[in-house]
Design a protein around this motif. Sequence first.
Motif, PDB file in Angstrom:
ATOM      1  N   HIS A   1       0.826  -1.215   0.000  1.00 39.46           N
ATOM      2  CA  HIS A   1       0.000   0.000   0.000  1.00 39.46           C
ATOM      3  C   HIS A   1       0.862   1.268   0.000  1.00 39.46           C
ATOM      4  O   HIS A   1       0.377   2.344  -0.294  1.00 39.46           O
TER       5      HIS A   1
ATOM      6  N   ARG B   1      -0.256  -1.669  -6.706  1.00 38.33           N
ATOM      7  CA  ARG B   1      -1.518  -1.337  -6.039  1.00 38.33           C
ATOM      8  C   ARG B   1      -1.950   0.122  -6.240  1.00 38.33           C
ATOM      9  O   ARG B   1      -2.942   0.548  -5.651  1.00 38.33           O
TER      10      ARG B   1
ATOM     11  N   VAL C   1      -8.197  -3.968  -6.227  1.00 37.10           N
ATOM     12  CA  VAL C   1      -9.476  -3.460  -5.704  1.00 37.10           C
ATOM     13  C   VAL C   1      -9.366  -2.978  -4.259  1.00 37.10           C
ATOM     14  O   VAL C   1      -9.992  -1.984  -3.883  1.00 37.10           O
ATOM     15  N   ASP C   2      -8.542  -3.644  -3.449  1.00 39.14           N
ATOM     16  CA  ASP C   2      -8.463  -3.245  -2.036  1.00 39.14           C
ATOM     17  C   ASP C   2      -7.749  -1.903  -1.835  1.00 39.14           C
ATOM     18  O   ASP C   2      -7.750  -1.364  -0.734  1.00 39.14           O
ATOM     19  N   ALA C   3      -7.150  -1.370  -2.900  1.00 38.47           N
ATOM     20  CA  ALA C   3      -6.460  -0.076  -2.803  1.00 38.47           C
ATOM     21  C   ALA C   3      -7.217   1.026  -3.539  1.00 38.47           C
ATOM     22  O   ALA C   3      -6.777   2.169  -3.566  1.00 38.47           O
ATOM     23  N   ILE C   4      -8.351   0.684  -4.133  1.00 33.93           N
ATOM     24  CA  ILE C   4      -9.135   1.647  -4.917  1.00 33.93           C
ATOM     25  C   ILE C   4     -10.138   2.364  -3.995  1.00 33.93           C
ATOM     26  O   ILE C   4     -10.747   1.731  -3.136  1.00 33.93           O
ATOM     27  N   PRO C   5     -10.322   3.692  -4.173  1.00 41.90           N
ATOM     28  CA  PRO C   5     -11.313   4.407  -3.359  1.00 41.90           C
ATOM     29  C   PRO C   5     -12.709   3.769  -3.484  1.00 41.90           C
ATOM     30  O   PRO C   5     -13.116   3.382  -4.586  1.00 41.90           O
ATOM     31  N   GLY C   6     -13.400   3.665  -2.352  1.00 39.03           N
ATOM     32  CA  GLY C   6     -14.669   2.963  -2.232  1.00 39.03           C
ATOM     33  C   GLY C   6     -15.635   3.096  -3.401  1.00 39.03           C
ATOM     34  O   GLY C   6     -16.155   2.091  -3.911  1.00 39.03           O
TER      35      GLY C   6
ATOM     36  N   PHE D   1     -15.269   3.510  -6.438  1.00 34.49           N
ATOM     37  CA  PHE D   1     -14.846   3.036  -7.761  1.00 34.49           C
ATOM     38  C   PHE D   1     -14.409   1.572  -7.777  1.00 34.49           C
ATOM     39  O   PHE D   1     -13.978   1.068  -8.814  1.00 34.49           O
ATOM     40  N   MET D   2     -14.518   0.875  -6.637  1.00 35.32           N
ATOM     41  CA  MET D   2     -14.078  -0.521  -6.576  1.00 35.32           C
ATOM     42  C   MET D   2     -14.863  -1.397  -7.554  1.00 35.32           C
ATOM     43  O   MET D   2     -14.282  -2.112  -8.375  1.00 35.32           O
TER      44      MET D   2
ATOM     45  N   GLY E   1     -12.895  -6.159   8.449  1.00 36.73           N
ATOM     46  CA  GLY E   1     -12.002  -5.192   7.814  1.00 36.73           C
ATOM     47  C   GLY E   1     -12.167  -5.108   6.311  1.00 36.73           C
ATOM     48  O   GLY E   1     -12.040  -4.038   5.722  1.00 36.73           O
ATOM     49  N   TYR E   2     -12.470  -6.234   5.676  1.00 31.31           N
ATOM     50  CA  TYR E   2     -12.380  -6.305   4.219  1.00 31.31           C
ATOM     51  C   TYR E   2     -13.706  -6.601   3.504  1.00 31.31           C
ATOM     52  O   TYR E   2     -13.735  -6.679   2.273  1.00 31.31           O
TER      53      TYR E   2
ATOM     54  N   VAL F   1     -14.766  -4.642   0.345  1.00 29.71           N
ATOM     55  CA  VAL F   1     -14.072  -4.993  -0.899  1.00 29.71           C
ATOM     56  C   VAL F   1     -14.720  -6.239  -1.509  1.00 29.71           C
ATOM     57  O   VAL F   1     -14.975  -6.306  -2.713  1.00 29.71           O
TER      58      VAL F   1
END
Lengths: 360, 360
Positions: A115, A139, A208-213, A215-216, A246-247, A250
Amino acid sequence: MVEESFKTKKRRMIAIAEDSLDFHNAKTACGIIRYGFHDLLAVIDSTKAGRTADEFVPGLGKKIPIVANLEEALAFKPDCLLIGIAPKGGALPESWMGVIKETIAAGLDVYNGLHTFLTNDADMMALAKKHGRVIWDVRKPDKNLPVALGYCKNAKSYLLHTVGSDCSVGKMTAMLELREAIRKRGVTIEFVATGQTGILITGWGQPVDAIPGDFMAGAVEMEIMALDGKVDIIMIEGQGSLLHPGYSGVTLALLHGSAPDALIYCHQSDRREIARGYKIPIPPASVMCKIYEDAAGWVKPTRTIAVCLNTSRQDEKEALGAIQATAEESGLPTTDPVRFDSTAVVDAIIADYKKFRSKK
Amino acid sequence: MVEESFKTKKRRMIAIAEDSLDFHNAKTACGIIRYGFHDLLAVIDSTKAGRTADEFVPGLGKKIPIVANLEEALAFKPDCLLIGIAPKGGALPESWMGVIKETIAAGLDVYNGLHTFLTNDADMMALAKKHGRVIWDVRKPDKNLPVALGYCKNAKSYLLHTVGSDCSVGKMTAMLELREAIRKRGVTIEFVATGQTGILITGWGQPVDAIPGDFMAGAVEMEIMALDGKVDIIMIEGQGSLLHPGYSGVTLALLHGSAPDALIYCHQSDRREIARGYKIPIPPASVMCKIYEDAAGWVKPTRTIAVCLNTSRQDEKEALGAIQATAEESGLPTTDPVRFDSTAVVDAIIADYKKFRSKK
């Protein structure tokens, strides 16, 4: 994003994994070693130098030497460095920055799946420019990603998505194993990577886990629609679990963005609760399948058609017992596609794909 | 993140909304006008100059003049500019950059709630520095956000979360109305903003839809835990909908990150399907409540204790009919807290909070 040079040219790779070469942290390096297009020649970990990576990571298959430092690693004549191992905390340790800069100065490209983005470091970028080297932050999200528009509800290709009980249960591994078996049946198939390891294996995908909410889901939809109709089956890599505090966001974004025609449920057979102390029990496969089918159904109805177990921490007798028990409990064809025959699971996928195609 | 000057000092604000001053796009400006601490003096929209904002936005209450350009807006002696209105596409139009720079040169601070970050523009930052002005990109995520650890499962304060049928149905508005009514009952209460409008109203919060996937739940958990035990009730603003193909991941991250003790379900009473062409019907309130309770329950059991309807597009008779029908269908106290008495809903919240406290 697509890294063309990474996709087409076979690279001579070394990995840095200082004090991190174990089952959980080495997930990315292991994926690259087992399924990657490139050669991983050596791993830097001064705490384990002189031994081989398979001594610390079960099921690795290959004997990759561990060396003490960059100098020893350079003896293998590598052309790129992988920082594909997640150190504790998920961020890049500040202490690694020096050796990464030395690596660039030595003429190597750098591939980073963390990240922390190296391309945000002005000194690092200046050094890369001076030495004509590539730094790929796997990422780092693309700019101008779309919000999902629900296109995948009507995709022409058959969309197959892996979902799981938890992180690190083998969702990506199951897909990559099944992909080969399905290809052998004469069906064209592509794999959409959604995490750092998958992207480092295929050379493209969406982290996807690093993309702003917002736009995932749109990011994965965009990748699927770019492939839609060009292959028979599109496999979409799953992430996390709907049960993971936590995830789970995503996980749901992937489930709704990809709007799959069918699901493969993945589970590590000896895991009883969500990892790392969340105190959330994992219910039986039939309950998990129902949870995923209900959640997917808010956007598009789907069904789970098979189960893949990761039995790597059990002996053969326990593993076969777990597979049989899960098949009975879920009523679905079940296997560990890494360890045992996957014919029943592949048959189920091919049959479901043919049914889908006959309706089009 | 917290913007101290914005939180404590009453500002004289103008807003830019060129060709965007309508019900959907003006969501942020309307929230600021209705619930914000600051004075919004004028709106720039050359297509509607000479009229007032309430002519285009139902239920606004106040008459805010619309002017043709920055020069006319400066006559109101403002000290800051709000770009809190989402133009079509969600990104900042390139054509607005000139007027934003003129605004900074005229001595105003700038507050921006869009996904496009002004602080990434080197020229803009140099100009702000030269004129000693603040640029606050409300949606820019903090660095070093945590992954959720599940702390909120055991919070000392009572956690109340709004969930909804869709975007823009009035989840934030319902909370802000109920907050005032609950405060009058002598219960201490705080509101955790999770979107640009809420953050611009309170001066702090987490822009969850702009946070990288892995950290969405952790960001809201962090804000809640910082308040936990200091007030009786913590209200957590909801976003999107579990049924929305584009935003459901954000919705679930909030639901699991906040691990609420109770839910308030929000719906716009005349909306029959997810907005903007997704072709997804919205089921009855009882079904929606069950969906949210099931999804929350994967991490921590919870119940929906009341329903808030946004009846703004219906006449009074239709509105009262919708409220009665929803109360009967859901079996829950129901109101439109903006338009009608909210005693029954507030009673339900207070009673449930007292039950929670008696168990601690």
